[in-house]
Design a protein around this motif. Structure first.
Motif: not given
Ligand code: NAD
Ligand code: UGA
Length: 462
Positions: A152, A147-150, A120-122
Motif C-alpha cells: 500500500s 499496486q501489487k497485493d499486500g 514489493t513493500s508498502s
C-alpha cells in the motif's frame, strides 16, 4: 515503521541538495538519489558536481558512499526504500492542452507508475516537485491502480522552498517545512514519519502539517507572492524613470514598514529562474479551468510585467546607443538567472542577449559559473540561428577581456565580483563614449560617472 531507507527520484537542483542535507543530518538513514540521466548521476559521483551551490561540495564529499548514494538503478532504490521523494521536473507544457501554461506532469506520472510496478513493500510517497493542486490525488490513483497485493502507499505533499545559490542554508535553516497529508490514521502516521526526519534539525514549531491540497497550493502561492513583489517594484522603475524618483529609495522606504518588510524588493531587469514564471502560469491555467477569470488575469499580470521589464531595459540600451547596436560590441556581465548559481533557466540575460543579437550586436559574454555549452545552447534555442550565434557571440574568461574595445557593459546578473572590478582600467580599454547599463542597480553610479562612463540603470534610463 521508522524510516531507515530513503529514495529520491530526480537528481536535480532540488533532489540533489535536499537529499545531501538529509544524509548529512541523519547518518543512520541510507539515502539514494536516482535519475534516468546517466550523465547527471556520473557528475554527482565525480569531483565536479552537476550544480554549483555554496556549501554543497563539502556535504556531498563527506557523506557520499557512506549513507548518500547516487545511482541510475531506479528500481533497486525503490524496492529498498521506506520513503520515496518524487523530485522530478514539472516544466510548462510545450504542446497539447494547456500548452505554454499548464505544468507538464508526465515525469511525475512516470515516477508514480515506476514506483507502483516496482515496489514489493508498502511505501510513503512524498510529492516534492511543485505540482498543480490535487496532483496527489492523481498520483494516488496511479499508485492504487497498479499496486501489487499486500502493498500500500500513502502520499504526502512536501513542497520545497529552497532558492538556488542559498540552497544548503535554506535546507539546514528552513523557515518552515510543509507536510500535507490525508486526514486518516494512515495519513497522520505517514506525516509523523516524515516530520520525525525533519525534526532531527528543524525546530518542531516550524514543521507544519496541513491538508494535502493546502500544502500544494501554498507552494504555488508562495512563488506567486514573491514574484509579485518583484513585478510590483519593477513596475515602479518605469514610473521612476519618468518622474525622477529613485526606486532604491522607494523600496527602502516601503520596506521599512514592518507589515511589508525589506526582502524581495530589489528592482531588476526582471526575474528569472525555472520556477516563478512556470508556477504562476500553472496557477493562472488552474484558475482559468475553474472559470476564475479575474483571479487568472490578476496573476497573469505578474508575468506580463516581467516581460515588459526585460523588453524595456533592452529597448533603452538600443535607443541610448544612437538607436543602433549593429556591429557594436557589448560586454554582457552575467548569464545566470541570479548570482551564486550556474543555472540559466529563464535567465533575463538570455532575453537581453537575444534582442541585442537580433539587432546585430557583437556580444562578449562573461559569467563566472555558467558552462560554455549551456550558454551557447540557450542562445541557439532562442535565436534559432546557430550561424549568427557563432559569428556574434564570444565567451570570455574574465570581465576585463569582455569589456576591452567594447562600446558598452551590460550588467545582467548581480554577481558580487562585478562590484569590485577596476572600472578605471576597464574605461581606458573601452571605445568612447563608454556606456554602462546596470540592470541590477549594484554599482556605484556616481563613481562611474566621475570616471567618465555614461551610466544608465533600471530607473534612470532615458
Ligand atoms: P531538474 O530538472 O534540475 O531535475 C529533475 C531531474 O529529474 C532531472 O535530472 C531528470 O532527469 C529527472 N527525472 C525526470 N523523470 C525521471 C524519472 N522518471 N525517473 C528518474 N529521474 C527522472 O529540476 P529541479 O530544478 O530539481 O526541480 C524539480 C522540481 O522541484 C520541480 O517541480 C520544481 O518546480 C521544484 N522546485 C525547484 C526549485 C529550484 O530551485 N530549482 C525549488 C523548489 C521547487
Ligand atoms: C525561488 C524562491 O525564492 C524559492 O523559495 C522557491 O523554492 C524557488 O523559486 C522555486 O520554487 O524554484 P529561485 O528562483 O531559486 O527561488 O531564486 P530567487 O532568489 O527567488 O530569485 C528568482 C529571481 O528573482 C532571480 O532572477 C532574482 O535575481 C530575481 N529577484 C529576486 C529580483 O529581481 N529581485 C529581488 O528582490 C529578488
Amino acid at each position: 515503521m521508522t524510516v531507515k531507507n530513503i529514495c529520491c527520484i530526480g537528481a536535480g537542483y532540488v533532489g540533489g541538495p535536499t537529499c545531501s542535507v538529509i544524509a548529512n543530518q541523519c547518518h543512520d538513514i541510507r539515502v539514494t538519489v536516482v535519475d534516468i540521466n546517466p550523465e547527471r548521476i556520473a557528475q554527482w559521483n565525480s569531483d565536479l558536481l552537476p550544480i554549483y551551490e555554496p556549501g554543497l561540495d563539502e556535504i556531498v564529499f563527506s557523506r557520499r558512499n557512506k549513507n548518500l548514494f547516487f545511482s541510475t538503478d531506479v528500481e533497486t532504490a525503490i524496492k529498498e526504500a521506506d520513503l520515496i521523494f518524487i523530485s522530478v521536473n514539472t516544466p510548462t507544457k510545450t504542446c497539447g492542452e494547456g500548452k505554454g501554461r499548464a505544468a507538464d506532469m508526465r515525469y511525475v506520472e512516470e515516477s508514480a507508475r515506476t514506483i507502483a510496478t516496482t515496489a514489493t513493500s508498502s511505501k510513503i510517497v512524498v510529492e516534492k516537485s511543485t505540482v498543480p493542486v490535487k496532483a496527489a490525488e492523481s498520483i494516488s490513483k496511479v499508485l492504487v491502480a497498479n499496486q501489487k497485493d499486500g502493498v500500500s502507499f500513502e502520499v504526502l505533499s512536501n513542497p520545497e522552498f529552497l532558492a538556488e545559490g542559498t540552497a544548503v542554508e535554506n535546507l539546514v535553516n528552513a523557515d518552515r517545512v510543509l507536510i500535507g497529508h490525508n486526514e486518516t490514521p494512515t495519513g497522520r502516521a505517514a506525516f509523523r514519519e516524515l516530520r520525525d526526519i525533519y525534526m532531527r534539525w528543524i525546530p518542531k514549531e516550524r514543521i507544519i502539517g496541513m491538508k494535502t491540497w493546502s500544502s500544494e497550493l501554498s507552494k504555488l502561492a508562495s512563488n506567486a507572492f514573491l514574484a509579485q513583489r518583484i513585478s510590483s517594484i519593477n513596475s515602479l522603475t518605469a514610473l521612476c524613470e519618468v518622474t525622477g524618483a529613485d526606486v532604491s529609495e522607494v523600496a527602502y522606504a516601503i520596506g521599512h514598514d514592518r507589515r511589508i518588510g525589506p526582502n524581495f524588493l530589489e528592482a531588476s531587469v526582471g526575474f528569472g529562474g525555472s520556477c516563478f514564471q512556470k508556477d504562476i502560469l500553472n496557477l493562472v491555467y488552474m484558475c482559468e479551468r475553474l472559470s476564475l477569470r479575474e483571479v487568472a488575469a490578476y496573476w497573469q499580470q505578474v508575468v506580463d510585467m516581467n516581460e515588459y521589464q526585460k523588453e524595456r531595459f533592452t529597448k533603452k540600451i538600443i535607443e541610448t546607443m544612437f538607436h543602433s547596436v549593429s556591429d557594436k560590441s557589448l560586454a554582457i556581465y552575467g548569464f545566470s538567472f541570479k548570482k551564486n548559481t550556474g543555472d540559466t533557466r529563464e535567465s533575463p540575460s538570455i532575453c537581453v542577449c537575444k534582442r541585442l543579437l537580433d539587432e546585430g550586436a557583437n556580444l562578449n559574454i562573461y559569467d563566472p559559473k555558467v558552462m560554455d555549452k549551456q550558454l551557447i545552447s540557450d542562445l541557439n534555442r532562442v535565436t534559432c540561428n546557430q550561424e549568427k550565434v557563432k559569428r556574434l557571440v564570444k565567451i570570455c574568461r574574465d570581465p576585463y577581456s569582455a569589456a576591452k574595445n567594447s562600446h558598452a557593459i551590460v550588467i545582467c546578473t548581480e554577481w558580487d565580483e562585478f562590484k569590485k572590478l577596476k572600472y578605471e582600467d576597464i574605461f581606458k580599454s573601452m571605445k568612447k563614449p563608454a556606456y554602462i547599463f546596470d540592470g541590477r542597480k549594484i554599482l556605484d553610479h556616481d563613481y562611474l560617472s566621475r570616471i567618465g562612463y555614461e551610466v544608465y540603470t533600471i530607473d534612470t534610463i532615458r
